[in-house]
Scaffold this motif. Structure first.
Motif, PDB file in Angstrom:
ATOM      1  N   ARG A 146       0.846  -1.190   0.000  1.00  0.00           N
ATOM      2  CA  ARG A 146       0.000   0.000   0.000  1.00  0.00           C
ATOM      3  C   ARG A 146       0.884   1.245   0.000  1.00  0.00           C
ATOM      4  NH1 ARG A 146      -1.718  -3.482   3.579  1.00  0.00           N
ATOM      5  NH2 ARG A 146      -0.953  -2.315   5.379  1.00  0.00           N
ATOM      6  N   PRO A 147       0.328   2.401  -0.393  1.00  0.00           N
ATOM      7  CA  PRO A 147       1.152   3.617  -0.421  1.00  0.00           C
ATOM      8  C   PRO A 147       1.868   3.849   0.907  1.00  0.00           C
ATOM      9  CG  PRO A 147      -0.925   4.034  -1.525  1.00  0.00           C
ATOM     10  CD  PRO A 147      -1.033   2.647  -0.937  1.00  0.00           C
ATOM     11  N   GLY A 148       3.168   4.086   0.841  1.00  0.00           N
ATOM     12  CA  GLY A 148       3.972   4.375   2.023  1.00  0.00           C
ATOM     13  C   GLY A 148       4.617   3.169   2.667  1.00  0.00           C
ATOM     14  N   VAL A 149       4.111   1.969   2.401  1.00  0.00           N
ATOM     15  CA  VAL A 149       4.622   0.780   3.093  1.00  0.00           C
ATOM     16  C   VAL A 149       6.037   0.427   2.632  1.00  0.00           C
ATOM     17  CG1 VAL A 149       4.264  -1.688   3.477  1.00  0.00           C
ATOM     18  CG2 VAL A 149       2.320  -0.125   3.571  1.00  0.00           C
ATOM     19  N   ALA A 150       6.300   0.469   1.316  1.00  0.00           N
ATOM     20  CA  ALA A 150       7.645   0.163   0.821  1.00  0.00           C
ATOM     21  C   ALA A 150       8.668   1.169   1.347  1.00  0.00           C
ATOM     22  CB  ALA A 150       7.659   0.135  -0.706  1.00  0.00           C
ATOM     23  N   ASP A 151       8.244   2.440   1.492  1.00  0.00           N
ATOM     24  CA  ASP A 151       9.130   3.456   2.083  1.00  0.00           C
ATOM     25  C   ASP A 151       9.477   3.106   3.525  1.00  0.00           C
ATOM     26  OD1 ASP A 151       9.425   5.182  -0.089  1.00  0.00           O
ATOM     27  OD2 ASP A 151       7.511   6.160   0.330  1.00  0.00           O
ATOM     28  N   GLU A 152       8.473   2.703   4.294  1.00  0.00           N
ATOM     29  CA  GLU A 152       8.716   2.309   5.688  1.00  0.00           C
ATOM     30  C   GLU A 152       9.634   1.101   5.750  1.00  0.00           C
ATOM     31  OE1 GLU A 152       5.119   1.728   7.926  1.00  0.00           O
ATOM     32  OE2 GLU A 152       4.160   3.478   7.008  1.00  0.00           O
ATOM     33  N   ALA A 153       9.420   0.145   4.862  1.00  0.00           N
ATOM     34  CA  ALA A 153      10.278  -1.038   4.818  1.00  0.00           C
ATOM     35  C   ALA A 153      11.725  -0.634   4.540  1.00  0.00           C
ATOM     36  CB  ALA A 153       9.779  -2.006   3.753  1.00  0.00           C
ATOM     37  N   ALA A 154      11.923   0.259   3.574  1.00  0.00           N
ATOM     38  CA  ALA A 154      13.275   0.712   3.238  1.00  0.00           C
ATOM     39  C   ALA A 154      13.933   1.394   4.436  1.00  0.00           C
ATOM     40  CB  ALA A 154      13.226   1.660   2.044  1.00  0.00           C
ATOM     41  N   ARG A 155      13.170   2.223   5.157  1.00  0.00           N
ATOM     42  CA  ARG A 155      13.731   2.907   6.338  1.00  0.00           C
ATOM     43  C   ARG A 155      14.158   1.901   7.402  1.00  0.00           C
ATOM     44  NH1 ARG A 155       9.745   6.831   5.227  1.00  0.00           N
ATOM     45  NH2 ARG A 155       8.266   5.911   6.702  1.00  0.00           N
ATOM     46  N   ASN A 156      13.326   0.908   7.668  1.00  0.00           N
ATOM     47  CA  ASN A 156      13.658  -0.093   8.679  1.00  0.00           C
ATOM     48  C   ASN A 156      14.884  -0.906   8.285  1.00  0.00           C
ATOM     49  OD1 ASN A 156      11.557   0.661  10.330  1.00  0.00           O
ATOM     50  ND2 ASN A 156      10.204  -1.016   9.743  1.00  0.00           N
ATOM     51  N   LEU A 157      14.974  -1.254   7.023  1.00  0.00           N
ATOM     52  CA  LEU A 157      16.117  -2.042   6.560  1.00  0.00           C
ATOM     53  C   LEU A 157      17.397  -1.223   6.584  1.00  0.00           C
ATOM     54  CD1 LEU A 157      14.286  -3.827   3.619  1.00  0.00           C
ATOM     55  CD2 LEU A 157      15.167  -4.944   5.668  1.00  0.00           C
ATOM     56  N   ARG A 158      17.293   0.078   6.262  1.00  0.00           N
ATOM     57  CA  ARG A 158      18.475   0.947   6.321  1.00  0.00           C
ATOM     58  C   ARG A 158      18.937   1.168   7.757  1.00  0.00           C
ATOM     59  NH1 ARG A 158      15.700   4.624   2.721  1.00  0.00           N
ATOM     60  NH2 ARG A 158      16.322   4.304   0.552  1.00  0.00           N
ATOM     61  N   ARG A 159      18.003   1.152   8.688  1.00  0.00           N
ATOM     62  CA  ARG A 159      18.364   1.353  10.091  1.00  0.00           C
ATOM     63  C   ARG A 159      19.344   0.278  10.558  1.00  0.00           C
ATOM     64  NH1 ARG A 159      13.257   1.570  12.184  1.00  0.00           N
ATOM     65  NH2 ARG A 159      13.076   3.642  11.270  1.00  0.00           N
ATOM     66  N   LEU A 160      19.125  -0.951  10.094  1.00  0.00           N
ATOM     67  CA  LEU A 160      20.019  -2.054  10.457  1.00  0.00           C
ATOM     68  C   LEU A 160      21.208  -2.177   9.507  1.00  0.00           C
ATOM     69  CD1 LEU A 160      17.501  -4.883  11.455  1.00  0.00           C
ATOM     70  CD2 LEU A 160      18.887  -3.459  12.957  1.00  0.00           C
ATOM     71  N   ASN A 161      21.056  -1.618   8.310  1.00  0.00           N
ATOM     72  CA  ASN A 161      22.116  -1.695   7.294  1.00  0.00           C
ATOM     73  C   ASN A 161      22.330  -0.298   6.718  1.00  0.00           C
ATOM     74  OD1 ASN A 161      22.303  -4.876   6.836  1.00  0.00           O
ATOM     75  ND2 ASN A 161      20.134  -4.334   6.935  1.00  0.00           N
ATOM     76  N   PRO A 162      23.084   0.562   7.440  1.00  0.00           N
ATOM     77  CA  PRO A 162      23.197   1.979   7.053  1.00  0.00           C
ATOM     78  C   PRO A 162      23.703   2.213   5.633  1.00  0.00           C
ATOM     79  CG  PRO A 162      24.046   1.632   9.270  1.00  0.00           C
ATOM     80  CD  PRO A 162      23.782   0.277   8.705  1.00  0.00           C
ATOM     81  N   GLY A 163      24.443   1.269   5.075  1.00  0.00           N
ATOM     82  CA  GLY A 163      24.957   1.459   3.717  1.00  0.00           C
ATOM     83  C   GLY A 163      24.032   0.956   2.626  1.00  0.00           C
TER      84      GLY A 163
END
Length: 258
Positions: free
Chosen positions: A115-132
């Protein structure tokens, strides 16, 4: 088809690669480094039921470089047919390891689905654990998927502008597979992955069931508890139907000396 497909387990006319995560990572990294245009598709019992009734989609899976197991039912089917699939690779767990792999190897990603915004949230969470981690773009899955429609063309243009190493499509089965079947030849990405509800899990919007169930081949039961109205038909009707079809394949193999 790649040279590795000879080891595939034939389940209801679909070849499934008997992979562990490490081998899946090796094949994925190799495909990206070589600049291949490769499909890495996943199957569970629900997918194999859909493919059983859809020859066109079944043929599409036959062209994939990798088809990996994402369900305990598929592992059980392999055992009933005298073969073995060593591991169930489910996106609720694997997305975090995929992000680590992409970060370590410098692979770029594009997320399509949810849904709109969900992929963005997923990307943020994944970047939090993998900053690069480099996610070059995201787009929700709620657009006009018809080939040639203005919205579909705009999505393809965005993906091609990002030119990711890995395109992760999470729009549910069989929509994500049909979309790739119709559009993959026009998409500038090295590898496409199908991920179902992957962005819902990575964003934290969809919780998994208790470990007692998810670790013991009963993820379907946990999902049924969480989303009964949406999933009851898939599991309460689909799972017995899948088992019946696999037993039919086993019986036919035995009667024909296979």
């Amino acid at each position: 088809m790649g040279a590795d497909t000879k080891e595939r387990v034939d389940i209801l006319g679909v070849g499934v690669d008997p992979l562990e995560v490490g081998e899946l990572h090796r094949r994925l990294a190799r495909a990206v480094r070589r600049g291949e245009h490769a499909l890495f598709l996943n199957v569970n019992a629900h997918a194999l039921n859909l493919l059983y009734e859809d020859e066109e989609l079944r043929s599409f899976f036959g062209r994939a470089q990798v088809v990996f197991c994402d369900g305990a039912g598929v592992m059980l089917a392999a055992r009933l047919l005298g073969r073995r699939i060593p591991e169930r690779i489910t996106y609720a767990d694997w997305i975090w390891r995929l992000a680590s792999l992409a970060t370590a190897e410098g692979f770029t990603l594009y997320f399509l689905g949810g849904r709109p915004g969900v992929a963005d949230e997923a990307a943020r969470n994944l970047r939090r654990l993998n900053p690069g981690l480099e996610v070059r773009g995201t787009h929700h899955g709620h657009f006009d998927h018809r080939s040639g429609s203005p919205q579909n063309e705009a999505v393809i243009k965005q993906i091609n502008a990002a030119s990711p190493d890995i395109l992760l499509v999470g729009m549910g089965m069989p929509l994500q597979e049909r979309w790739l079947m119709e559009n993959w030849e026009r998409i500038d990405a090295r590898v496409a992955l199908t991920g179902g509800a992957v962005f819902d899990y990575a964003s934290g919007r969809l919780r998994r069931g208790p470990r007692l169930l998810t670790d013991n081949g009963l993820e379907w039961l946990a999902r049924l508890f969480i989303e009964p109205r949406r999933l009851w038909r898939r599991y309460l009707i689909g799972n017995p139907l899948f088992l019946w079809r696999v037993l039919g394949q086993r019986w036919r193999g035995h009667t024909h000396g296979g």
